[in-house]
Design an enzyme around this catalytic site. Structure first.
Site: not given
Ligand code: F6R
Length: 607
Positions: A2, A27, A73, A99-100, A480, A484, A487, A503, A602
């Site tokens: 949010c 966000r 969100w 937000n929260g 990773e 990627k 997502e 395994h 994010k």
């Molecule tokens: C994946 C991604 C998330 C963040 C995770 C931690 O592409 O962006 O997995 O890496 O939410 O976020 P930060 O680094 O901001 O703590």
């Protein structure tokens, strides 16, 4: 999670709020709304969907010089117009964005219903507006404080009253809030990206702090009503850094920025004469660093993977045992915090609540926790005992890319420092520095292969499952790569150690499941090649990321992506580039919303 924004000034509030929300959209992006006031009326416009949908809902003639906005969100209650913010009291005089998460919203809701308040949404946030309305007797700040006294949970909120077109009240606990100071105008927002177009002068707030703004002034206090003085700081990010700069998506721009963002993480931090790194922000003397017997990194998602890479390097080069733990798990398992262990909270945003709370738990138990973050002024760096900024510039795409390589860079500098205080020779230190400084050119080269990777994405995007396999320091890179791909493209992908497939996961190999191998030219290469052959022997498809000129790998794999030859410690940098590009192009091929993938946001500020 949010985004909230508030404006009080002389411009059209609708325009400031909508443009601010657009920049905060990463966000959360399932619904959005704004509330506008002009002293006579309070008008709220809200809708499911993105900011572009909200724009269509707000009439051209919408007036107002004060207002608040929200991009959601969803946590409590589905994605509906009614659950979108702002929420208004029954008399439609006060509006609030939140937000929260209000954890005790159920008992509060029951209490308020018992007192005759009518709830129309399914959100936890609606209790806030009714509480504020219940306590309002002409002083909004007082009412907000009284309401927040009853609340358990996290909040970043902004409220305003219809009758006062020159006052917004904001408060925070666990969710970020920043004030922007302009000329005859003031702004409040979840982060500076919403303000940077208007002002660079900002004030960051701590938990339990409250701010009341008019267009020319502001006052700060805490929830217990004590006045507090806050420092005004300057934002270093430029507006252009928050634009796509000719790229179709932020994700592609940010992938391509890595040949500049990696050097920004090490510039000014290398001491060639002493063949070491100097990190002033650690706030630790050499004697204290020498006492460190163990290092522990807490992080989430991509940051967790970056931590895993750095931990392997720390152990092998600095000879310090280093482990990495998911912050969300660490916090709740009553962890042992050891005296001579140095902790790192690793987070691009500096706001991830799991990582923040893990850091607070470490500090509560007397441990020293350093922050490694990108967003200047965010909560983790402000509450940590010291740390390192990444200086990657804003990362706006929800999928993290450039922060990954910058996080490894920053932790490698710390590793170099610790290694030089222990076993590593001057020559060893200089070799490491030389390899680090060659990285920008090697990253450019790796980025130069994007057409070939795009062609491979066209070929492989139709497959529903993927395995990403690597070993040693490239095993976390495989994890990773899988994260990627899933997502941004929604293709199911799993990351494994190549050694582990026999395994169990090898049972997954069929005509629908290609395997992507990371084959570095290191001590594990022959083992990885054997694992590739095991897949080929079962008619599995293999894509290999290998070091330029490696004909042996080309002879086994169906397709090869070559990366430049680098010192083995730096393979995670050049090997992660093709994986990021591959995910991006698969997502494009499948028509996905690359920068804002479904269900994500994010800066994960809820648990
Ligand atoms: C994946 C991604 C998330 C963040 C995770 C931690 O592409 O962006 O997995 O890496 O939410 O976020 P930060 O680094 O901001 O703590």
């Amino acid at each position: 999670m949010c985004g909230i924004v508030g404006y009080c000034g002389y411009r059209s509030a609708a325009e400031v709020l909508l443009s601010g929300l657009k920049r905060l959209e990463y966000r959360g992006y399932d619904s959005a709304g704004i509330g506008l006031g002009d002293g006579k009326s309070l008008d709220v416009y809200k809708t499911k969907g993105k900011i572009k949908d909200l724009r269509e809902h707000v009439p051209q003639e919408a007036s107002g010089i004060i207002g608040i906005g929200h991009t959601r969100w969803a946590t409590h209650g589905g994605v509906t117009d009614i659950n979108a913010h702002p929420h208004m009291d029954t008399d439609k005089k006060i509006a609030v964005v939140h937000n929260g998460i209000i954890e005790n919203y159920m008992p509060l809701k029951e209490m308020l219903i018992g007192e005759g308040y009518k709830f129309i949404s399914e959100t936890d946030s609606e209790v806030l507006i009714h509480l504020i309305s219940k306590f309002y007797t002409g002083d909004l700040e007082k009412a907000v404080k009284e309401a927040l006294m009853l609340v358990k949970g996290t909040y970043g909120i902004i409220a305003f009253h219809k009758d006062n077109p020159d006052q917004l009240v904001g408060a925070r606990n666990g969710s970020p809030l920043v004030l922007g100071i302009g000329e005859d105008e003031m702004f409040l927002a979840s982060d500076v990206s919403a303000l940077v177009a208007y002002t660079k002068r900002v004030v960051y707030f701590e938990d339990h702090e409250v701010v009341t703004i008019s267009k020319t002034d502001y006052s700060t206090s805490n929830i217990d009503n004590e006045a507090i003085n806050k420092e005004v700081e300057n934002i270093s990010w430029e507006l252009e850094e928050m634009e796509k700069g000719g790229y179709d998506f932020f994700m592609l721009k940010e992938i391509h920025e890595q040949s500049q963002s990696v050097p920004r993480a090490y510039q000014g931090r290398i001491d060639e004469e002493m063949a070491t790194a100097k990190l002033g922000g650690l706030n630790m003397t050499s004697r204290e660093l020498l006492d460190v017997e163990r290092v522990k990194i807490v992080a989430a998602g991509t940051s967790y993977h970056a931590g895993l890479v750095a931990a392997l390097q720390m152990e092998s080069m600095a000879r310090i045992p280093c482990s990495v733990e998911l912050a969300s798990e660490f916090r709740y398992r009553n962890p042992v915090v050891e005296k001579n262990t140095l902790y790192f909270a690793l987070s691009q945003s500096g706001e991830t609540i799991d990582t923040l709370y893990a850091m607070r738990e470490i500090q509560r138990k007397g441990g020293r926790c350093l922050g490694v973050c990108n967003v200047v002024g965010s909560t983790i760096p402000r509450e940590s005992d010291g740390g390192v900024y990444l200086h990657s510039g804003p990362e706006i795409a929800v999928a993290s890319t450039k922060a990954f390589t910058s996080q490894i860079t920053a932790l490698y500098l710390f590793t170099l420092n610790m290694a030089r205080m222990r076993d590593l020779s001057t020559e060893g230190g200089l070799r490491f520095i030389k390899a680090l400084k060659e990285l920008p050119i090697q990253l450019e080269k790796a980025l130069g292969d994007s057409e070939h990777i795009q062609a491979l994405a066209k070929k492989y995007a139709k497959y529903p499952h993927f395995l990403f396999l690597g070993r040693g320091i490239n095993y976390p890179v495989a994890l990773e790569g899988a994260l990627k791909l899933k997502e941004v493209s929604y293709i199911h992908a799993e990351g494994y150690s190549a050694a582990e497939i026999k395994h169990g996961p090898i049972a997954l190999i069929n005509e629908e499941t290609p395997s992507l191998f990371l084959v570095a030219d290191d001590h594990l290469k022959e083992k990885v090649i054997s694992n590739m052959k095991e897949i080929k022997a079962r008619d599995g498809m293999v894509i290999a990321v290998a070091v330029e000129g490696d004909k042996e790998v080309a002879g086994i794999a169906d397709d090869v992506i070559y990366v430049p030859r680098v010192d083995p410690a730096f393979n995670p940098f050049v090997m992660s580039i093709p994986l990021q590009l591959f995910s991006y192009y698969c997502a494009i091929e499948l028509g996905r919303d690359v920068d804002q993938p479904r269900n994500l946001a994010k800066s994960v500020t809820v648990e």
